[in-house]
Design an enzyme around this catalytic site. Sequence first.
Site, PDB file in Angstrom:
ATOM      1  N   SER A  38      58.728 -16.467  44.385  1.00  0.00           N
ATOM      2  CA  SER A  38      58.284 -17.656  44.601  1.00  0.00           C
ATOM      3  C   SER A  38      56.806 -18.364  43.664  1.00  0.00           C
ATOM      4  O   SER A  38      57.427 -18.959  43.288  1.00  0.00           O
ATOM      5  CB  SER A  38      57.633 -17.921  46.122  1.00  0.00           C
ATOM      6  N   ASP A 311      46.294 -20.266  47.024  1.00  0.00           N
ATOM      7  CA  ASP A 311      47.251 -20.398  47.971  1.00  0.00           C
ATOM      8  C   ASP A 311      46.600 -18.554  48.324  1.00  0.00           C
ATOM      9  O   ASP A 311      46.378 -18.524  50.412  1.00  0.00           O
ATOM     10  CB  ASP A 311      47.938 -20.502  48.741  1.00  0.00           C
ATOM     11  N   HIS A 314      49.822 -16.471  45.805  1.00  0.00           N
ATOM     12  CA  HIS A 314      49.712 -16.991  44.235  1.00  0.00           C
ATOM     13  C   HIS A 314      48.502 -17.588  43.608  1.00  0.00           C
ATOM     14  O   HIS A 314      48.296 -18.086  43.909  1.00  0.00           O
ATOM     15  CB  HIS A 314      51.202 -18.390  45.207  1.00  0.00           C
TER      16      HIS A 314
END
Length: 339
Positions: A38, A311, A314
């Site tokens: 991600s 968040d 990340h």
Amino acid sequence: MEHRGLLLVLVAAACLSGGAHARHAKKSYGAVFSFGDSLSDAGNLIVDGIPKSLTTARRAYFMSFEAHGKDFKKGANFAITGATALEYSFFKAHGIDQRIWNTGSINTQIGWLQKMKPSLCKSEKECRDYFSKSLFVVGEFGGNDYNAPLFSGVAFSEVKTYVPLVAKAIANGVEKLIELGATDLLVPGILPIGCFPLYLTLYNSSKKSDYNARTGCLRRYNRLAFHHNRELKQQLDALQKKYPKTKIMYGDYFKAAMQFVVSPGKFGFSTALQACCGAGGTGAYNFNLKKKCGEAGASVCSNPSAYVSWDGIHMTEAAYRMVANGWLNGPYASPPIMK
């Protein structure tokens, strides 16, 4: 998107031949191919629709930018959210496959490149020449290999035993790419997870000794990340000796993030251990599992560039920009991409 794919975009913009940055650089590439999770996924996860249970596929993750394109001659991004270095079968055998919700491992992603290969070049000689003029960004891989067992309640002592396996899986992937013709490869380590708002919230401790007095980060989780990175670097050093004509670069996420934590103001950040998008200002780290970024009750800070963490797991665009520059020109890559 605020976090995913941003670093790849910055690296690619500077590396691709013909770009403004490339004209002044010591090194340029005809294409950039990226693999990872991600931290690099720019949309692969949601190609077949947005998973209902995944908050990172919702707003506010799309507030900054999105890119589209079908021309892969200048490279492609194979990264997918949740990807691991180890195969799905490993996690299934250990009873923690419920935390692994896709099978886009490093091997799977390299397989995608191999399927794409006929559209990129025709003969073996042409392909090797083409790949030799491309930059391969192999990772980050490893974060999810540790997240899955830790979040499943596997004993920390057991998770530590995964480190050599994870590092070897990444090295094996790098070697496969070299065998395909890759000569310049950037291989990132993992971030200091003990500084993540998510980890700081989940594993909050009343013992001061569990925290680093200087940084406020959880000691043992950062030691796990450091152990992984040290093992990975040893694997990469061995590959460099085996393939002396290649340029294998280690991308240091850990050092960069730790500098942001130790001296946030020096880099233009007001906070390093609080999430920008999270629990509406509640809690020490602005992270709440019931109000994660993208869920009802969560809110986004007005100045993301002042935060290191987007968040809770990340980083923000501003932080990635500094990492990307450090990979391109130093000091966060050994050796830097452009030198």
